[in-house]
Design a protein around this motif. Structure first.
Motif, PDB file in Angstrom:
ATOM      1  N   ARG A 166      78.093  67.414  30.803  1.00 43.19           N
ATOM      2  CA  ARG A 166      79.445  67.077  30.351  1.00 43.19           C
ATOM      3  C   ARG A 166      79.702  65.580  30.467  1.00 43.19           C
ATOM      4  N   ALA A 167      79.258  65.002  31.560  1.00 41.48           N
ATOM      5  CA  ALA A 167      79.464  63.564  31.763  1.00 41.48           C
ATOM      6  C   ALA A 167      78.717  62.762  30.692  1.00 41.48           C
ATOM      7  N   ALA A 168      77.496  63.187  30.356  1.00 40.79           N
ATOM      8  CA  ALA A 168      76.713  62.491  29.330  1.00 40.79           C
ATOM      9  C   ALA A 168      77.403  62.598  27.973  1.00 40.79           C
ATOM     10  N   LEU A 169      77.931  63.771  27.629  1.00 38.72           N
ATOM     11  CA  LEU A 169      78.634  63.945  26.354  1.00 38.72           C
ATOM     12  C   LEU A 169      79.910  63.108  26.314  1.00 38.72           C
ATOM     13  N   ALA A 170      80.619  63.033  27.437  1.00 35.90           N
ATOM     14  CA  ALA A 170      81.845  62.230  27.502  1.00 35.90           C
ATOM     15  C   ALA A 170      81.519  60.755  27.305  1.00 35.90           C
ATOM     16  N   LEU A 171      80.411  60.287  27.875  1.00 36.19           N
ATOM     17  CA  LEU A 171      79.993  58.892  27.722  1.00 36.19           C
ATOM     18  C   LEU A 171      79.658  58.577  26.280  1.00 36.19           C
ATOM     19  N   VAL A 172      78.938  59.473  25.609  1.00 38.20           N
ATOM     20  CA  VAL A 172      78.595  59.275  24.198  1.00 38.20           C
ATOM     21  C   VAL A 172      79.871  59.236  23.351  1.00 38.20           C
ATOM     22  N   ALA A 173      80.826  60.139  23.621  1.00 41.78           N
ATOM     23  CA  ALA A 173      82.083  60.160  22.867  1.00 41.78           C
ATOM     24  C   ALA A 173      82.868  58.875  23.095  1.00 41.78           C
ATOM     25  N   LEU A 174      82.872  58.368  24.318  1.00 40.09           N
ATOM     26  CA  LEU A 174      83.579  57.125  24.632  1.00 40.09           C
ATOM     27  C   LEU A 174      82.954  55.947  23.879  1.00 40.09           C
ATOM     28  N   LEU A 175      81.638  55.880  23.832  1.00 39.06           N
ATOM     29  CA  LEU A 175      80.956  54.797  23.113  1.00 39.06           C
ATOM     30  C   LEU A 175      81.263  54.848  21.620  1.00 39.06           C
ATOM     31  N   VAL A 195      84.345  52.669  16.902  1.00 39.57           N
ATOM     32  CA  VAL A 195      85.319  52.873  15.828  1.00 39.57           C
ATOM     33  C   VAL A 195      86.498  51.915  16.003  1.00 39.57           C
ATOM     34  N   LEU A 196      86.978  51.754  17.235  1.00 36.70           N
ATOM     35  CA  LEU A 196      88.088  50.858  17.524  1.00 36.70           C
ATOM     36  C   LEU A 196      87.745  49.415  17.151  1.00 36.70           C
ATOM     37  N   VAL A 197      86.523  48.991  17.487  1.00 37.52           N
ATOM     38  CA  VAL A 197      86.085  47.624  17.155  1.00 37.52           C
ATOM     39  C   VAL A 197      86.039  47.441  15.646  1.00 37.52           C
TER      40      VAL A 197
END
Length: 176
Positions: A153-162, A167-169
């Motif tokens: 879950r932590a790895a998936l959350a990190l990928v989603a955050l990146l 997208v924001l940039v």
């Protein structure tokens, strides 16, 4: 006239010494000397030594064979005089050069076989381990455990955050 030598497959720990036959003032090219071996297969040339005996300086050829190739002193005693009186260049051909292959050699006139010697190899012996040195069992021999669910879950959350940051940039750069 040529000398025919049959090298058996898997020959090991044998060293052949050849004298290079050259006329004074007309040295042969190294390639011509190697060609005079007349092998019917490919040799590992990096295992072959071709050198002028003056390169040994104060060391005799018999001492070089003992120290450099592990030939026993006793095996050289009958040949020591002949080996040490050689002049010019020599070619030393260890069995490693044959790479374990059976081979026929038709040694040409540029080389003269001086001798065949066997390296003094100490037999390998396997002593038993000291008592008590190999008792017990090794823990953790089962299949590796799966990645804990929380780590996934932590790895998936990190990928989603990146992805969200990327997208924001892009949005911010496109708006300016």
């Amino acid at each position: 006239m040529s000398t025919v030598l049959d090298i058996p497959a898997q020959e090991a720990h044998v060293v052949r010494v050849f004298s290079v036959v050259e006329e004074a003032g007309a040295p042969l090219e190294d390639a011509a000397v190697l060609e005079a071996l007349g092998t019917e297969g490919k040799l590992r040339s990096e295992e072959i030594e071709l050198f002028d005996l003056t390169d040994l300086q104060d060391m005799s050829l018999s001492a070089y064979l003992t120290e450099g190739h592990g030939i026993a002193e006793a095996d050289l005693k009958d040949m020591r005089g002949q080996l040490d009186e050689l002049k010019g260049r020599v070619l030393i051909l260890p069995s490693r050069a044959f790479q374990g292959q059976a081979m026929k050699m038709r040694v040409g006139g540029a080389l003269r076989l001086v001798g065949r010697f066997e390296e003094d190899v100490t037999p390998v012996s396997f002593d038993p381990l000291p008592a008590g040195g190999a008792h017990g069992t090794v823990a953790g021999t089962g299949a590796p455990s799966e990645t804990p669910r929380g780590m996934r879950r932590a790895a998936l959350a990190l990928v989603a955050l990146l992805i969200a940051v990327a997208v924001l940039v892009l949005v911010l750069m496109g708006g300016s």
